[in-house]
Motif scaffolding. Structure first.
Motif, PDB file in Angstrom:
ATOM      1  N   GLU A  96       0.965  -1.255  -0.095  1.00 13.93           N
ATOM      2  CA  GLU A  96       0.079   0.026   0.004  1.00 13.93           C
ATOM      3  C   GLU A  96       0.914   1.382  -0.122  1.00 13.93           C
ATOM      4  OE1 GLU A  96      -2.459  -0.388   3.460  1.00 13.93           O
ATOM      5  OE2 GLU A  96      -3.864  -1.825   2.460  1.00 13.93           O
ATOM      6  N   LEU A  97       1.909   1.111   0.768  1.00 17.44           N
ATOM      7  CA  LEU A  97       2.782   2.188   0.749  1.00 17.44           C
ATOM      8  C   LEU A  97       3.504   2.579  -0.569  1.00 17.44           C
ATOM      9  CD1 LEU A  97       4.192   4.467   2.525  1.00 17.44           C
ATOM     10  CD2 LEU A  97       5.839   2.885   3.296  1.00 17.44           C
ATOM     11  N   ASP A  98       3.898   1.547  -1.224  1.00 15.10           N
ATOM     12  CA  ASP A  98       4.447   1.856  -2.486  1.00 15.10           C
ATOM     13  C   ASP A  98       3.705   2.463  -3.515  1.00 15.10           C
ATOM     14  OD1 ASP A  98       6.922   0.827  -1.763  1.00 15.10           O
ATOM     15  OD2 ASP A  98       6.380  -1.269  -2.364  1.00 15.10           O
ATOM     16  N   HIS A  99       2.169   1.695  -3.405  1.00 10.77           N
ATOM     17  CA  HIS A  99       1.275   2.297  -4.292  1.00 10.77           C
ATOM     18  C   HIS A  99       0.915   3.870  -4.054  1.00 10.77           C
ATOM     19  CE1 HIS A  99      -2.182   2.556  -7.003  1.00 10.77           C
ATOM     20  NE2 HIS A  99      -2.905   3.128  -6.144  1.00 10.77           N
ATOM     21  N   LYS A 100       1.039   4.238  -2.775  1.00  9.30           N
ATOM     22  CA  LYS A 100       0.716   5.644  -2.324  1.00  9.30           C
ATOM     23  C   LYS A 100       1.848   6.483  -2.695  1.00  9.30           C
ATOM     24  CE  LYS A 100      -0.476   8.275   1.719  1.00  9.30           C
ATOM     25  NZ  LYS A 100      -0.444   8.305   3.460  1.00  9.30           N
ATOM     26  N   ASN A 101       3.030   5.944  -2.642  1.00  5.94           N
ATOM     27  CA  ASN A 101       4.188   6.866  -3.058  1.00  5.94           C
ATOM     28  C   ASN A 101       4.283   6.848  -4.590  1.00  5.94           C
ATOM     29  OD1 ASN A 101       5.266   7.076  -0.434  1.00  5.94           O
ATOM     30  ND2 ASN A 101       6.458   4.800  -0.518  1.00  5.94           N
ATOM     31  N   GLU A 102       3.945   6.092  -5.323  1.00  2.00           N
ATOM     32  CA  GLU A 102       3.938   6.196  -6.685  1.00  2.00           C
ATOM     33  C   GLU A 102       2.693   7.482  -7.065  1.00  2.00           C
ATOM     34  OE1 GLU A 102       3.103   2.556  -8.406  1.00  2.00           O
ATOM     35  OE2 GLU A 102       5.158   1.693  -8.113  1.00  2.00           O
ATOM     36  N   LEU A 103       1.670   7.208  -6.342  1.00  2.00           N
ATOM     37  CA  LEU A 103       0.514   8.360  -6.667  1.00  2.00           C
ATOM     38  C   LEU A 103       1.169   9.602  -6.205  1.00  2.00           C
ATOM     39  CD1 LEU A 103      -2.784   6.552  -5.692  1.00  2.00           C
ATOM     40  CD2 LEU A 103      -1.901   6.697  -7.966  1.00  2.00           C
ATOM     41  N   GLU A 104       1.802   9.962  -4.942  1.00  2.00           N
ATOM     42  CA  GLU A 104       2.245  10.980  -4.529  1.00  2.00           C
ATOM     43  C   GLU A 104       3.249  11.594  -5.417  1.00  2.00           C
ATOM     44  OE1 GLU A 104       3.311  10.477  -0.626  1.00  2.00           O
ATOM     45  OE2 GLU A 104       1.224  10.390   0.246  1.00  2.00           O
TER      46      GLU A 104
END
Length: 340
Positions: free
Chosen positions: A185-193
């Motif tokens: 979830e953090l990787d996906h969130k970092n990519e979006l951010e």
């Protein structure tokens, strides 16, 4: 027949009977009350007589004892039992020289004392052996209980360690799964951010390149109230006069700060000097007091030594005088008794 007259008579009869009944009840109540009062008075009189007899008995017992009479010594049944023998012990003060009850070298209680001492030693030895056996038994029991306790404690510790390892293993597995999900979830969130940040940065760069900030337009700092009203977020700098005034004010502030620090330094130095003087005076006073105590202690030791020497000389003189006054035969008898 006159029914009304008969009814009136009946009513009068009832009223009279009721009045008589009330009077009888009142009389009975008074009699009960008087009986209770008489019972209380009789009880009080009995208690007073009993207390008086008890007090009289106590008075006879405490102040009119038979042994307080003048002729009691003639009629005392315990007179022979109370009478003391001519000689009670070797240290009896009644055994004077003229009494002929005590002679040199006698010891009346020697056999009893030796027997009692032997019995006492035997009892002590038996008691020590018994205490030693009990102590050994208690120690052995305590060691056995301690060994059992340690074995049971080790078993419980091993069981707790096994349970703790199992629970730790389960927690570690659940933690790994949770961390893996969190990482995804953090990787996906970092990519979006990251993508959003790149987009925002590009928009900001475009806005800055096209705005008045980087173009350094001096008119953008003028406020709506006139030239003297400056917009801070659009201001590009001060002129030389304003900079010189600010530098002069900063120099004055620096000089004031130096003056204040110099005053504080002088005040701290004065306080340090006063503290050092106070500490030095206190140290000198303590040393003087120690010297006075040392001198007083030496004087007291000297006086005590002189008094001790005088007491020893006095004791030696008294012993020599005592031995010089004793006849030769009696001296040898006392010496033999003391040696024995």
């Amino acid at each position: 027949i006159d029914k009304d007259a008969l009814d009136a008579q009946v009513n009068e009869r009832k009223i009279q009977e009721a009045a008589e009944k009330a009077e009888h009840e009142k009389f009975a109540h008074d009699m009960k009350k008087n009986d209770k009062l008489m019972c209380l008075l009789e009880e009080r009189q009995k208690n007073e007589i009993k207390d008086m007899n008890r007090a009289l008995t106590e008075f006879h017992k405490n102040f009119q004892k038979p042994e307080t009479r003048r002729e009691f010594d003639l009629n005392d049944p315990q007179a022979l039992k109370k009478d003391r023998p001519a000689r009670v012990s070797d240290s009896d003060p009644r055994c004077t020289i003229s009494g002929m009850q005590k002679f040199m070298g006698e010891d009346l209680n020697y056999d009893q004392r030796m027997k009692f001492q032997k019995e006492q030693l035997r009892e002590w030895s038996l008691q020590q052996q018994k205490d030693w056996k009990n102590a050994l038994a208690d120690q052995k029991l305590a060691d056995d209980l301690y060994d059992k306790f340690r074995i049971e404690l080790d078993r419980k510790i091993m069981e707790e360690q096994r349970k703790e390892e199992e629970s730790r293993r389960v927690v570690c597995t659940a933690t790994k799964d949770f961390n893996r999900i969190q990482v995804a979830e953090l990787d996906h969130k970092n990519e979006l951010e990251k993508a959003q940040k790149i987009k925002d940065d590009m928009d900001e760069i475009t806005f800055l390149l096209r705005g008045d900030l980087l173009s350094e337009n001096p008119d953008q700092a003028i406020g709506p109230l006139g030239k003297h009203h400056v917009l801070v977020d659009r201001w590009k700098g001060m002129n030389q006069e304003q900079l010189m005034a600010i530098r002069q004010f900063q120099k004055e502030q620096a000089l004031e700060n130096l003056r204040v620090r110099e005053q504080e330094r002088r005040r701290d130095a004065e306080w340090d000097r006063q503290r050092l003087q106070t500490a030095r005076a206190q140290l000198l006073l303590e040393r003087q007091q120690q010297r006075q105590n040392r001198v007083q202690r030496q004087d007291l030791d000297f006086v005590n030594a002189e008094l001790s020497q005088e007491q020893k000389a006095k004791n030696i003189y008294l012993k020599e005088e005592e031995y010089s006054n004793i006849p030769t035969d009696e001296f040898y008898a006392q010496f033999n008794t003391t040696t024995r």
